[in-house]
Enzyme design. Structure first.
Site, mmCIF file in Angstrom:
data_model
loop_
_atom_site.group_PDB
_atom_site.id
_atom_site.type_symbol
_atom_site.label_atom_id
_atom_site.label_comp_id
_atom_site.label_asym_id
_atom_site.label_seq_id
_atom_site.Cartn_x
_atom_site.Cartn_y
_atom_site.Cartn_z
ATOM 1 N N ASP A 117 0.811 -1.227 0.000
ATOM 2 C CA ASP A 117 0.000 0.000 0.000
ATOM 3 C C ASP A 117 0.843 1.276 0.000
ATOM 4 O OD1 ASP A 117 -3.053 -0.632 0.482
ATOM 5 O OD2 ASP A 117 -1.956 -2.086 1.695
ATOM 6 N N ARG A 176 0.595 -1.925 7.396
ATOM 7 C CA ARG A 176 1.176 -0.801 6.643
ATOM 8 C C ARG A 176 2.318 -0.104 7.400
ATOM 9 N NH1 ARG A 176 -2.911 3.218 3.936
ATOM 10 N NH2 ARG A 176 -0.872 3.877 3.146
ATOM 11 N N CYS A 182 -5.024 10.400 -1.725
ATOM 12 C CA CYS A 182 -4.188 9.416 -1.028
ATOM 13 C C CYS A 182 -2.818 9.197 -1.663
ATOM 14 C CB CYS A 182 -4.922 8.094 -0.934
ATOM 15 S SG CYS A 182 -5.364 7.467 -2.531
ATOM 16 N N ARG A 190 -9.152 3.441 11.702
ATOM 17 C CA ARG A 190 -7.706 3.655 11.568
ATOM 18 C C ARG A 190 -7.155 4.738 12.506
ATOM 19 N NH1 ARG A 190 -5.982 1.741 6.453
ATOM 20 N NH2 ARG A 190 -7.089 -0.221 6.122
ATOM 21 N N GLU A 198 -0.233 9.549 1.341
ATOM 22 C CA GLU A 198 -0.926 10.554 2.161
ATOM 23 C C GLU A 198 -1.083 10.092 3.617
ATOM 24 O OE1 GLU A 198 -4.968 12.975 1.777
ATOM 25 O OE2 GLU A 198 -5.347 10.835 1.783
ATOM 26 N N ASP A 199 -1.280 8.771 3.784
ATOM 27 C CA ASP A 199 -1.593 8.276 5.132
ATOM 28 C C ASP A 199 -0.417 8.362 6.098
ATOM 29 O OD1 ASP A 199 -4.266 7.668 4.619
ATOM 30 O OD2 ASP A 199 -3.666 5.855 3.545
ATOM 31 N N HIS A 224 -11.932 6.193 5.437
ATOM 32 C CA HIS A 224 -11.363 7.426 6.000
ATOM 33 C C HIS A 224 -12.359 8.583 5.925
ATOM 34 C CE1 HIS A 224 -7.141 5.779 4.861
ATOM 35 N NE2 HIS A 224 -7.238 5.766 6.176
#
Ligand code: CIR
Length: 266
Positions: free
Chosen positions: A63, A88, A259, A134, A68-69, A162
């Protein structure tokens, strides 16, 4: 909302076909198509933003293109996130060192906080943090401490992945929202918190509400004609130029436009 001057993106590993998915897509991810879509995305950013840095993919992190995460960057400060999905974790390391090369001052979130950048919507004056599977309360609290100059507002998001799966910014005062129960709930919570500070434009297709505003350009997804026509009318009235991209293979892994980059405005 300041216009970004730099951006980070991360290449697509072959293992992207195994990226996390909330549910199995109707057809499997087509890696070659995903690669082309990502290439078009990066080319678009390069046409709009002076400096776009491409970080190498990691096969061990399927991933990792959803960069962005991993970090929330506002001005010359960054929160390095503790990703909500244990699978992740580790994606943030490459990003931390890239941000340090760019002289962005980083602060690491610490356990037991979890936070994904997809849950953070910064409008230029307010930070909205989605409380999701998350992102937990500690994550939101630590973010508040890292950026004390902006009010942070928590929004409950109990469906979907999200916060930004259902909302993103058209400009500093207007937000684009999916016209679904979760989108309507998010808009209602924001109105309850801040009155009429933000206007909401509802879009009939859920993922279409995830757009990228870069200066006088609006990058949208091109597979949603009803939403696209609303966005085109809105943009035409403001002389904003539309660029549309197909993100079909990223949607299969619950991603879209925001993202795949970290935008930096210093
Ligand atoms: C995940 O489940 O974490 C990824 N497959 C999708 C992350 C999308 N991130 C984002 O929209 N910010």
């Amino acid at each position: 909302m300041n216009t970004p001057t730099r951006a980070l993106v991360r290449s697509l590993p072959k293992s992207f076909v195994h990226a996390l998915k909330q549910q199995a897509p109707d057809t499997p991810i087509d890696w070659a198509l995903a690669y082309k879509q990502h290439e078009a995305y990066v080319t678009t950013l390069k046409s709009l933003i002076p400096e776009v840095l491409e970080l190498p993919a990691s096969e061990a992190l399927p991933d990792c293109c959803f960069i962005e995460d991993t970090a929330v960057v506002i001005g010359n400060r960054a929160a390095i996130n503790l990703l909500g999905a244990p699978e992740r974790r580790g994606e943030e390391e490459t990003v931390r060192s890239a941000l340090s090369d760019l002289k962005i001052q980083s602060v690491n979130l610490t356990p037991l906080a979890t936070l994904d950048g997809g849950d953070v919507l910064f409008t230029g004056s307010d930070i909205f943090v989605g409380r999701t599977k998350r992102t937990n309360a500690l994550g939101a609290a630590q973010l508040t401490k890292i950026f004390p100059e902006f009010p942070t507002h928590e929004i409950e998001v109990d469906q979907g992945l999200h916060l930004k799966s259902v909302i993103s910014a058209y400009n500093a005062k207007t937000l684009l929202v999916s016209d679904c129960s979760m989108g309507r709930s998010v808009a209602k919570q924001m109105t309850r918190l801040l009155g009429d500070r933000y206007a909401f434009i509802f879009l009939p297709d859920a993922v279409a509400a995830n757009v990228l505003r870069i200066g006088e350009h609006l990058v949208i997804q091109n597979a949603f004609p009803k939403s696209e026509s609303i966005l085109r009318s809105l943009a035409a009235a403001d002389r904003v130029k539309i660029i549309s991209l197909n993100m079909s293979e990223f949607i299969k892994a619950d991603g879209a436009l925001t993202c795949c980059s970290i935008l930096i405005s210093t």
